[in-house]
Design a protein around this motif. Structure first.
Motif, PDB file in Angstrom:
ATOM      1  N   SER A   1       0.945  -1.071  -0.076  1.00  0.00           N
ATOM      2  CA  SER A   1      -0.009   0.023  -0.012  1.00  0.00           C
ATOM      3  C   SER A   1       0.786   1.197   0.324  1.00  0.00           C
ATOM      4  O   SER A   1       1.576   1.335   0.713  1.00  0.00           O
ATOM      5  N   PRO A   2       0.778   2.058  -0.963  1.00  0.00           N
ATOM      6  CA  PRO A   2       1.507   3.399  -0.783  1.00  0.00           C
ATOM      7  C   PRO A   2       1.116   4.232   0.513  1.00  0.00           C
ATOM      8  O   PRO A   2       0.281   4.035   1.192  1.00  0.00           O
ATOM      9  N   THR A   3       2.315   5.184   0.628  1.00  0.00           N
ATOM     10  CA  THR A   3       2.106   6.038   1.678  1.00  0.00           C
ATOM     11  C   THR A   3       2.341   7.615   1.062  1.00  0.00           C
ATOM     12  O   THR A   3       3.260   7.804   0.742  1.00  0.00           O
ATOM     13  N   TYR A   4       1.431   8.313   1.074  1.00  0.00           N
ATOM     14  CA  TYR A   4       1.335   9.725   1.016  1.00  0.00           C
ATOM     15  C   TYR A   4       2.271  10.552   2.318  1.00  0.00           C
ATOM     16  O   TYR A   4       1.938  10.423   3.345  1.00  0.00           O
ATOM     17  N   ALA A   5       3.515  11.038   1.799  1.00  0.00           N
ATOM     18  CA  ALA A   5       4.281  11.627   2.657  1.00  0.00           C
ATOM     19  C   ALA A   5       3.593  12.688   3.625  1.00  0.00           C
ATOM     20  O   ALA A   5       4.165  12.817   4.826  1.00  0.00           O
ATOM     21  N   LYS A   6       2.431  13.148   3.279  1.00  0.00           N
ATOM     22  CA  LYS A   6       1.921  14.046   3.922  1.00  0.00           C
ATOM     23  C   LYS A   6       1.208  13.609   4.946  1.00  0.00           C
ATOM     24  O   LYS A   6       1.120  13.998   6.343  1.00  0.00           O
ATOM     25  N   ASP A   7       0.800  12.397   4.768  1.00  0.00           N
ATOM     26  CA  ASP A   7      -0.169  11.594   6.008  1.00  0.00           C
ATOM     27  C   ASP A   7       0.748  11.089   7.169  1.00  0.00           C
ATOM     28  O   ASP A   7       0.687  11.002   8.114  1.00  0.00           O
ATOM     29  N   LEU A   8       2.101  10.630   6.580  1.00  0.00           N
ATOM     30  CA  LEU A   8       3.140  10.175   7.242  1.00  0.00           C
ATOM     31  C   LEU A   8       3.680  11.281   8.200  1.00  0.00           C
ATOM     32  O   LEU A   8       3.851  11.182   9.487  1.00  0.00           O
ATOM     33  N   ALA A   9       3.810  12.559   7.762  1.00  0.00           N
ATOM     34  CA  ALA A   9       4.259  13.684   8.346  1.00  0.00           C
ATOM     35  C   ALA A   9       3.199  13.941   9.647  1.00  0.00           C
ATOM     36  O   ALA A   9       3.468  14.326  10.667  1.00  0.00           O
ATOM     37  N   THR A  10       2.053  14.058   9.153  1.00  0.00           N
ATOM     38  CA  THR A  10       1.007  14.429  10.053  1.00  0.00           C
ATOM     39  C   THR A  10       1.064  13.517  11.228  1.00  0.00           C
ATOM     40  O   THR A  10       0.902  13.809  12.445  1.00  0.00           O
ATOM     41  N   ALA A  11       1.249  12.152  10.843  1.00  0.00           N
ATOM     42  CA  ALA A  11       1.161  11.085  12.026  1.00  0.00           C
ATOM     43  C   ALA A  11       2.435  11.151  13.133  1.00  0.00           C
ATOM     44  O   ALA A  11       2.324  11.107  14.399  1.00  0.00           O
ATOM     45  N   ILE A  12       3.467  11.606  12.482  1.00  0.00           N
ATOM     46  CA  ILE A  12       4.778  11.766  13.066  1.00  0.00           C
ATOM     47  C   ILE A  12       4.642  12.948  14.156  1.00  0.00           C
ATOM     48  O   ILE A  12       4.668  13.123  15.319  1.00  0.00           O
ATOM     49  N   LEU A  13       4.041  13.935  13.679  1.00  0.00           N
ATOM     50  CA  LEU A  13       3.843  15.226  14.486  1.00  0.00           C
ATOM     51  C   LEU A  13       2.698  15.092  15.533  1.00  0.00           C
ATOM     52  O   LEU A  13       2.875  15.642  16.421  1.00  0.00           O
ATOM     53  N   THR A  14       1.734  14.315  15.231  1.00  0.00           N
ATOM     54  CA  THR A  14       0.622  13.911  16.037  1.00  0.00           C
ATOM     55  C   THR A  14       1.320  13.195  17.276  1.00  0.00           C
ATOM     56  O   THR A  14       1.241  13.139  18.536  1.00  0.00           O
ATOM     57  N   ILE A  15       2.312  12.144  16.647  1.00  0.00           N
ATOM     58  CA  ILE A  15       2.892  11.270  18.068  1.00  0.00           C
ATOM     59  C   ILE A  15       3.632  12.263  18.772  1.00  0.00           C
ATOM     60  O   ILE A  15       3.713  12.053  20.150  1.00  0.00           O
ATOM     61  N   VAL A  16       4.464  13.159  18.129  1.00  0.00           N
ATOM     62  CA  VAL A  16       5.614  13.953  18.945  1.00  0.00           C
ATOM     63  C   VAL A  16       4.843  14.745  20.147  1.00  0.00           C
ATOM     64  O   VAL A  16       5.293  15.059  21.107  1.00  0.00           O
ATOM     65  N   HIS A  17       3.353  15.144  19.386  1.00  0.00           N
ATOM     66  CA  HIS A  17       2.922  16.483  20.472  1.00  0.00           C
ATOM     67  C   HIS A  17       1.742  15.727  21.237  1.00  0.00           C
ATOM     68  O   HIS A  17       1.167  16.463  22.028  1.00  0.00           O
ATOM     69  N   GLY A  18       1.544  14.382  21.013  1.00  0.00           N
ATOM     70  CA  GLY A  18       0.451  13.793  21.792  1.00  0.00           C
ATOM     71  C   GLY A  18       0.987  13.388  23.332  1.00  0.00           C
ATOM     72  O   GLY A  18       1.946  13.505  23.609  1.00  0.00           O
ATOM     73  N   ASP A  19       0.197  12.681  23.816  1.00  0.00           N
ATOM     74  CA  ASP A  19       0.353  12.335  25.359  1.00  0.00           C
ATOM     75  C   ASP A  19       0.304  10.695  25.236  1.00  0.00           C
ATOM     76  O   ASP A  19       0.298  10.238  26.615  1.00  0.00           O
ATOM     77  N   LYS A  20       0.556  10.257  24.311  1.00  0.00           N
ATOM     78  CA  LYS A  20       0.451   8.854  24.135  1.00  0.00           C
ATOM     79  C   LYS A  20       1.999   8.140  23.886  1.00  0.00           C
ATOM     80  O   LYS A  20       1.966   6.919  23.311  1.00  0.00           O
ATOM     81  N   TRP A  21       2.879   9.056  23.872  1.00  0.00           N
ATOM     82  CA  TRP A  21       4.125   8.344  23.645  1.00  0.00           C
ATOM     83  C   TRP A  21       4.379   7.189  24.071  1.00  0.00           C
ATOM     84  O   TRP A  21       4.336   6.727  25.456  1.00  0.00           O
ATOM     85  N   LYS A  22       4.964   6.144  23.297  1.00  0.00           N
ATOM     86  CA  LYS A  22       5.533   4.800  23.953  1.00  0.00           C
ATOM     87  C   LYS A  22       6.528   4.054  22.759  1.00  0.00           C
ATOM     88  O   LYS A  22       5.952   4.379  21.673  1.00  0.00           O
ATOM     89  N   ARG A  23       7.653   4.097  23.406  1.00  0.00           N
ATOM     90  CA  ARG A  23       8.886   3.611  22.283  1.00  0.00           C
ATOM     91  C   ARG A  23       8.407   2.298  21.984  1.00  0.00           C
ATOM     92  O   ARG A  23       7.554   1.456  22.447  1.00  0.00           O
ATOM     93  N   GLY A  24       8.935   1.964  20.678  1.00  0.00           N
ATOM     94  CA  GLY A  24       8.964   0.723  20.146  1.00  0.00           C
ATOM     95  C   GLY A  24       8.523   0.812  18.587  1.00  0.00           C
ATOM     96  O   GLY A  24       9.017   1.934  17.871  1.00  0.00           O
TER      97      GLY A  24
END
Length: 284
Positions: free
Chosen positions: A183-206
């Motif tokens: 399945s392809p990945t639109y880099a914009k969607d990946l960027a959104t996901a990364i920034l959501t993870i970085v700024h969210g309160d659910k960070w969990k390494r792995g």
């Protein structure tokens, strides 16, 4: 929060740059080969000491998969040793790391969507160096999130979508591989996901997997591009054997996204919706 982004002018780095202004409380530092050459681990550490980020987003890599076969030492320095230097710095300084990896760490002989704990077994130099980068992060014990992705495209940089559009405009017919599934990945969607993870309160390494939803072949992807662009080039499905390349490709690399969706509360767009959005931006 100070966030360092490597690969500033790559597809993902460019998409993060487009979105970073939403986060007004943060300082973003974007570095590329001039500011932080990833083939020079000493310089990597020096730049991190100078900037002292709270979070490193490791988006830069050597991604020329076929070229990698002829320059394994360089690819190893960029995809493995530079990542090891970043993760060691993050560990020593108590900072976080988000590292982008790839479906190419897998053999590609599965028939079920790949989960994060699936055994890795790369079949080319690029995949092997990315696997070593992952292993360096895990060994270090750093507070790191590894995101494996696949088939990345964007309105920035060179990618499959842009190549297909160009070829379909130049030729009456083209052959596109129909027996590699993912399945392809639109880099914009990946960027959104990364920034959501970085700024969210659910960070969990792995380790986590992220690509757009859906299951297609490269042939299916090309047909959708043709339809959405209104082109009339004939597209013929071909086998991997009919299109030999320097590096072998996984036949099946569909990623299971359950873990990243559940842990971080992410919604993952369907591949065709994202393709349509990207093409709209490209044509605007």
């Amino acid at each position: 929060m100070k966030i360092l982004v490597t690969g500033a002018f790559g597809q993902l780095g460019s998409e993060i740059r487009d979105q970073h202004q939403k986060y007004t409380a943060d300082t973003f530092v974007f570095v590329d080969i001039q500011e932080m050459p990833l083939d020079d681990t000493q310089r990597v550490t020096e730049v991190l000491d100078e900037i002292r980020p709270d979070v490193i987003i490791s988006a830069g890599a050597h991604t020329a998969v076929d070229k990698a076969e002829s320059e394994p030492e360089l690819v190893n320095r960029i995809n493995h040793l530079a990542v090891a230097a970043m993760t060691d710095w993050a560990k020593e300084n108590g900072k976080r790391l988000v590292h982008v990896s790839t479906d190419y760490v897998f053999q590609g002989n599965s028939s079920m969507p790949l989960k994060e704990d699936e055994p890795t077994d790369p079949i080319n130099v690029y995949g092997l160096t990315k696997e070593k980068g992952e292993q360096a992060i895990i060994r270090s014990g750093a507070d790191a999130v590894i995101i494996r992705t696949a088939w990345v495209y964007s309105s920035y940089g060179a990618n499959f979508v842009k190549t297909m559009i160009r070829l379909m405009k130049e030729r009456d017919s083209i052959g596109v591989i129909a027996d590699q599934i993912g399945s392809p990945t639109y880099a914009k969607d990946l960027a959104t996901a990364i920034l959501t993870i970085v700024h969210g309160d659910k960070w969990k390494r792995g380790i986590y997997h992220f690509s757009n939803e859906g299951e297609i072949s490269w042939y299916d992807f090309a047909v959708a591009i043709r339809e959405l662009e209104g082109l009339d080039c004939e597209i013929n499905g071909i086998t991997t054997d009919q299109y030999p390349t320097a590096a072998r490709r996984p036949k099946y690399s569909l990623l299971d996204k359950s873990k990243i969706k559940e842990q971080f509360g992410l919604s993952v767009p369907f591949w065709k919706d994202s393709l349509e959005e990207m093409l709209h931006k490209l044509n605007a």
